[in-house]
Design a protein around this motif. Structure first.
Motif, PDB file in Angstrom:
ATOM      1  N   GLY A 182      14.421   4.905   3.032  1.00  0.00           N
ATOM      2  CA  GLY A 182      12.981   5.009   3.257  1.00  0.00           C
ATOM      3  C   GLY A 182      12.304   6.003   2.344  1.00  0.00           C
ATOM      4  N   GLY A 183      12.985   7.094   2.049  1.00  0.00           N
ATOM      5  CA  GLY A 183      12.399   8.122   1.195  1.00  0.00           C
ATOM      6  C   GLY A 183      12.089   7.665  -0.212  1.00  0.00           C
ATOM      7  N   LEU A 184      12.573   6.492  -0.590  1.00  0.00           N
ATOM      8  CA  LEU A 184      12.219   5.945  -1.909  1.00  0.00           C
ATOM      9  C   LEU A 184      10.714   5.684  -1.992  1.00  0.00           C
ATOM     10  CD1 LEU A 184      15.183   3.469  -2.495  1.00  0.00           C
ATOM     11  CD2 LEU A 184      14.892   5.754  -3.482  1.00  0.00           C
ATOM     12  N   SER A 185      10.067   5.459  -0.841  1.00  0.00           N
ATOM     13  CA  SER A 185       8.611   5.254  -0.856  1.00  0.00           C
ATOM     14  C   SER A 185       7.876   6.561  -1.158  1.00  0.00           C
ATOM     15  CB  SER A 185       8.132   4.673   0.481  1.00  0.00           C
ATOM     16  OG  SER A 185       8.223   5.631   1.529  1.00  0.00           O
ATOM     17  N   ILE A 186       8.565   7.684  -1.022  1.00  0.00           N
ATOM     18  CA  ILE A 186       8.026   8.987  -1.421  1.00  0.00           C
ATOM     19  C   ILE A 186       8.458   9.317  -2.852  1.00  0.00           C
ATOM     20  CG2 ILE A 186       7.922  11.440  -0.851  1.00  0.00           C
ATOM     21  CD1 ILE A 186       6.764   9.615   1.333  1.00  0.00           C
ATOM     22  N   LEU A 187       9.699   8.983  -3.171  1.00  0.00           N
ATOM     23  CA  LEU A 187      10.214   9.243  -4.521  1.00  0.00           C
ATOM     24  C   LEU A 187       9.408   8.489  -5.575  1.00  0.00           C
ATOM     25  CD1 LEU A 187      12.291  10.341  -6.546  1.00  0.00           C
ATOM     26  CD2 LEU A 187      13.793   8.449  -5.913  1.00  0.00           C
TER      27      LEU A 187
ATOM     28  N   ALA B 141      11.856  13.467   3.315  1.00  0.00           N
ATOM     29  CA  ALA B 141      11.134  12.200   3.119  1.00  0.00           C
ATOM     30  C   ALA B 141      11.410  11.250   4.277  1.00  0.00           C
ATOM     31  CB  ALA B 141      11.544  11.584   1.785  1.00  0.00           C
ATOM     32  N   CYS B 142      11.212  11.772   5.481  1.00  0.00           N
ATOM     33  CA  CYS B 142      11.527  11.048   6.712  1.00  0.00           C
ATOM     34  C   CYS B 142      10.618  11.590   7.802  1.00  0.00           C
ATOM     35  CB  CYS B 142      13.002  11.278   7.066  1.00  0.00           C
ATOM     36  SG  CYS B 142      13.490  10.679   8.705  1.00  0.00           S
ATOM     37  N   ASN B 143       9.803  10.733   8.386  1.00  0.00           N
ATOM     38  CA  ASN B 143       8.876  11.183   9.424  1.00  0.00           C
ATOM     39  C   ASN B 143       9.611  11.702  10.655  1.00  0.00           C
ATOM     40  OD1 ASN B 143       5.838  10.326   8.789  1.00  0.00           O
ATOM     41  ND2 ASN B 143       7.185   8.791   7.923  1.00  0.00           N
ATOM     42  N   THR B 144      10.671  11.012  11.069  1.00  0.00           N
ATOM     43  CA  THR B 144      11.400  11.425  12.265  1.00  0.00           C
ATOM     44  C   THR B 144      11.983  12.822  12.084  1.00  0.00           C
ATOM     45  OG1 THR B 144      11.951   9.118  12.769  1.00  0.00           O
ATOM     46  CG2 THR B 144      13.265  10.803  13.844  1.00  0.00           C
ATOM     47  N   ALA B 145      12.685  13.043  10.964  1.00  0.00           N
ATOM     48  CA  ALA B 145      13.286  14.351  10.708  1.00  0.00           C
ATOM     49  C   ALA B 145      12.218  15.430  10.560  1.00  0.00           C
ATOM     50  CB  ALA B 145      14.160  14.289   9.459  1.00  0.00           C
TER      51      ALA B 145
ATOM     52  N   GLY C 271       7.265  18.420   4.140  1.00  0.00           N
ATOM     53  CA  GLY C 271       7.554  17.443   5.178  1.00  0.00           C
ATOM     54  C   GLY C 271       6.711  16.189   5.033  1.00  0.00           C
ATOM     55  N   THR C 272       7.031  15.208   5.841  1.00  0.00           N
ATOM     56  CA  THR C 272       6.321  13.928   5.839  1.00  0.00           C
ATOM     57  C   THR C 272       5.770  13.705   7.242  1.00  0.00           C
ATOM     58  OG1 THR C 272       8.029  13.126   4.325  1.00  0.00           O
ATOM     59  CG2 THR C 272       6.522  11.497   5.225  1.00  0.00           C
ATOM     60  N   VAL C 273       4.455  13.652   7.370  1.00  0.00           N
ATOM     61  CA  VAL C 273       3.849  13.488   8.691  1.00  0.00           C
ATOM     62  C   VAL C 273       2.993  12.215   8.701  1.00  0.00           C
ATOM     63  CG1 VAL C 273       3.860  15.960   9.147  1.00  0.00           C
ATOM     64  CG2 VAL C 273       1.836  14.915   8.121  1.00  0.00           C
ATOM     65  N   PRO C 274       2.827  11.609   9.882  1.00  0.00           N
ATOM     66  CA  PRO C 274       2.033  10.377   9.961  1.00  0.00           C
ATOM     67  C   PRO C 274       0.615  10.575   9.422  1.00  0.00           C
ATOM     68  CG  PRO C 274       3.268  10.712  11.982  1.00  0.00           C
ATOM     69  CD  PRO C 274       3.434  11.964  11.178  1.00  0.00           C
ATOM     70  N   ALA C 275       0.156   9.637   8.616  1.00  0.00           N
ATOM     71  CA  ALA C 275      -1.129   9.754   7.902  1.00  0.00           C
ATOM     72  C   ALA C 275      -2.295   9.349   8.798  1.00  0.00           C
ATOM     73  CB  ALA C 275      -1.085   8.909   6.631  1.00  0.00           C
ATOM     74  N   ILE C 276      -2.411  10.008   9.955  1.00  0.00           N
ATOM     75  CA  ILE C 276      -3.462   9.670  10.915  1.00  0.00           C
ATOM     76  C   ILE C 276      -4.836  10.101  10.409  1.00  0.00           C
ATOM     77  CG2 ILE C 276      -4.331  10.169  13.245  1.00  0.00           C
ATOM     78  CD1 ILE C 276      -1.384  10.163  14.166  1.00  0.00           C
ATOM     79  N   LYS C 277      -4.913  11.232   9.728  1.00  0.00           N
ATOM     80  CA  LYS C 277      -6.207  11.706   9.223  1.00  0.00           C
ATOM     81  C   LYS C 277      -6.839  10.703   8.251  1.00  0.00           C
ATOM     82  CE  LYS C 277      -8.443  15.586   6.839  1.00  0.00           C
ATOM     83  NZ  LYS C 277      -8.229  16.922   6.222  1.00  0.00           N
ATOM     84  N   PRO C 278      -6.149  10.277   7.173  1.00  0.00           N
ATOM     85  CA  PRO C 278      -6.781   9.289   6.283  1.00  0.00           C
ATOM     86  C   PRO C 278      -7.042   7.954   6.968  1.00  0.00           C
ATOM     87  CG  PRO C 278      -4.506   9.728   5.597  1.00  0.00           C
ATOM     88  CD  PRO C 278      -4.855  10.744   6.620  1.00  0.00           C
ATOM     89  N   ALA C 279      -6.188   7.589   7.917  1.00  0.00           N
ATOM     90  CA  ALA C 279      -6.410   6.328   8.638  1.00  0.00           C
ATOM     91  C   ALA C 279      -7.704   6.377   9.440  1.00  0.00           C
ATOM     92  CB  ALA C 279      -5.225   6.040   9.553  1.00  0.00           C
ATOM     93  N   ALA C 280      -7.954   7.518  10.099  1.00  0.00           N
ATOM     94  CA  ALA C 280      -9.182   7.661  10.890  1.00  0.00           C
ATOM     95  C   ALA C 280     -10.427   7.623  10.000  1.00  0.00           C
ATOM     96  CB  ALA C 280      -9.136   8.968  11.682  1.00  0.00           C
ATOM     97  N   LEU C 281     -10.305   8.153   8.785  1.00  0.00           N
ATOM     98  CA  LEU C 281     -11.437   8.115   7.855  1.00  0.00           C
ATOM     99  C   LEU C 281     -11.738   6.688   7.394  1.00  0.00           C
ATOM    100  CD1 LEU C 281     -10.586  11.263   5.689  1.00  0.00           C
ATOM    101  CD2 LEU C 281     -12.465  11.042   7.335  1.00  0.00           C
TER     102      LEU C 281
ATOM    103  N   ILE D 293       1.968  13.261  -0.703  1.00  0.00           N
ATOM    104  CA  ILE D 293       3.151  14.116  -0.855  1.00  0.00           C
ATOM    105  C   ILE D 293       3.447  14.355  -2.331  1.00  0.00           C
ATOM    106  CG2 ILE D 293       5.652  14.216  -0.477  1.00  0.00           C
ATOM    107  CD1 ILE D 293       5.005  12.725   2.200  1.00  0.00           C
ATOM    108  N   ALA D 294       3.269  13.331  -3.154  1.00  0.00           N
ATOM    109  CA  ALA D 294       3.458  13.500  -4.603  1.00  0.00           C
ATOM    110  C   ALA D 294       2.498  14.559  -5.147  1.00  0.00           C
ATOM    111  CB  ALA D 294       3.247  12.168  -5.321  1.00  0.00           C
ATOM    112  N   ARG D 295       1.263  14.535  -4.688  1.00  0.00           N
ATOM    113  CA  ARG D 295       0.292  15.555  -5.126  1.00  0.00           C
ATOM    114  C   ARG D 295       0.714  16.947  -4.655  1.00  0.00           C
ATOM    115  NH1 ARG D 295      -3.365  11.379  -3.767  1.00  0.00           N
ATOM    116  NH2 ARG D 295      -3.779  12.285  -1.706  1.00  0.00           N
ATOM    117  N   ARG D 296       1.254  17.034  -3.461  1.00  0.00           N
ATOM    118  CA  ARG D 296       1.704  18.326  -2.937  1.00  0.00           C
ATOM    119  C   ARG D 296       2.883  18.874  -3.758  1.00  0.00           C
ATOM    120  NH1 ARG D 296       0.123  22.899  -0.777  1.00  0.00           N
ATOM    121  NH2 ARG D 296       1.684  23.874   0.551  1.00  0.00           N
ATOM    122  N   ILE D 297       3.806  18.008  -4.115  1.00  0.00           N
ATOM    123  CA  ILE D 297       4.950  18.435  -4.933  1.00  0.00           C
ATOM    124  C   ILE D 297       4.464  18.920  -6.297  1.00  0.00           C
ATOM    125  CG2 ILE D 297       7.063  17.643  -6.092  1.00  0.00           C
ATOM    126  CD1 ILE D 297       7.330  15.591  -3.770  1.00  0.00           C
TER     127      ILE D 297
END
Length: 267
Positions: A17-22, A76-80, A98-108, A218-222
């Motif tokens: 799954g973390g490949l979607s972050i990589l 790169a894992c929401n659960t972990a 960390g990787t957290v659910p993108a609720i803020k952009p979704a609400a926007l 996350i890419a921008r944060r890195i």
């Protein structure tokens, strides 16, 4: 702290799954050395207890940091992340993203004010998700559904297997069949595996749904955290390390190579 150009970025997940972050991270930092670590012996995390994950993840990351000496680690894992991130940050002396659910952009983005959060069972039940929903989606109906089968679908896709379209359809139905679900216009992919099957989810949707995840952020944060640090002149071959190397791992070789991961090692 002086950072060597060869010090890698470390990405950690239970599986692929973390490949979607990589992917977006490599696009942002194309010359970055990369180690991608998958806890194949512990996969999947989404059906494990909080206590198991809280014990396992910091111990594994400690071993990985000792071996590969990364400049930064990405869970790169929401659960972990939702369970173990504070413990990992306390234990390691490098930055941890960390990787957290993108609720803020979704609400926007949502016009109907009905959001879906599609994750693993372990993620969608976390109080962290409650806090994000209360802070950023307090005027929204926030529906949640956990799907272990969708995690397996993403792994199967990267192994090149034939996919059952019913899996994506059932995962979406877990949101759409809840009260108000017929008005859902944005769904948060709150598991890093799920962007890998976004095409399958979109095909299964009975009406247009925007799918949102955190890869670009996350890419921008890195990039921000490594600003000014030296990198090699050319991208070195990346390494994929697994806690168990078996036939399923070898079936991923072609997909891993597409993300610049040319070597496979066992931890």
């Amino acid at each position: 702290m002086t950072v060597a150009p060869t010090a890698p970025l470390l990405f950690f997940d239970s599986g692929v799954g973390g490949l979607s972050i990589l992917g977006p991270s490599r696009a942002a930092l194309p010359n970055a050395p990369v180690v991608y670590a998958a806890d194949s012996a512990g996969f999947p995390y989404g059906t494990k207890s909080e206590a198991e994950i809280a014990a396992r993840v910091p111990a594994l990351l400690g071993r990985l940091v000792e071996r590969y000496r990364p400049r930064l680690a990405v869970i790169a894992c929401n659960t972990a992340s939702t369970i173990a991130l504070p413990v990992v940050r306390a234990a390691l002396d490098i930055p941890v993203v960390g990787t957290v659910p993108a609720i803020k952009p979704a609400a926007l983005l949502s016009r109907s004010r009905v959001l879906g959060v599609l994750g693993t069972d372990a993620t969608v039940r976390q109080p962290y998700v409650d806090r994000l929903a209360a802070e950023f989606g307090n005027d929204c109906i926030v529906l949640r559904h956990g799907s272990a089968a969708l995690v397996q679908l993403a792994e199967a896709k990267l192994r090149g297997e034939t996919l059952d379209p019913a899996v994506a359809r059932d995962a979406l139905s877990g949101l759409l069949d809840q009260p108000g679900g017929d008005r859902m216009d944005v769904a948060v992919l709150a598991c890093t595996h799920f962007p890998l099957v976004e095409e399958e989810l979109a095909a299964a949707a009975p009406h247009p749904i925007r799918f949102v995840h955190g890869g670009e952020g996350i890419a921008r944060r890195i990039a921000y955290l490594t600003q000014g640090q030296p990198w090699p002149d050319a991208p070195p071959p990346g390494t994929a390390v697994f806690t168990r190397v078996n036939d399923d791992v070898h079936a991923l070789e072609k997909a891993l190579a597409g993300y610049g991961l040319a070597r496979i090692e066992a931890l």
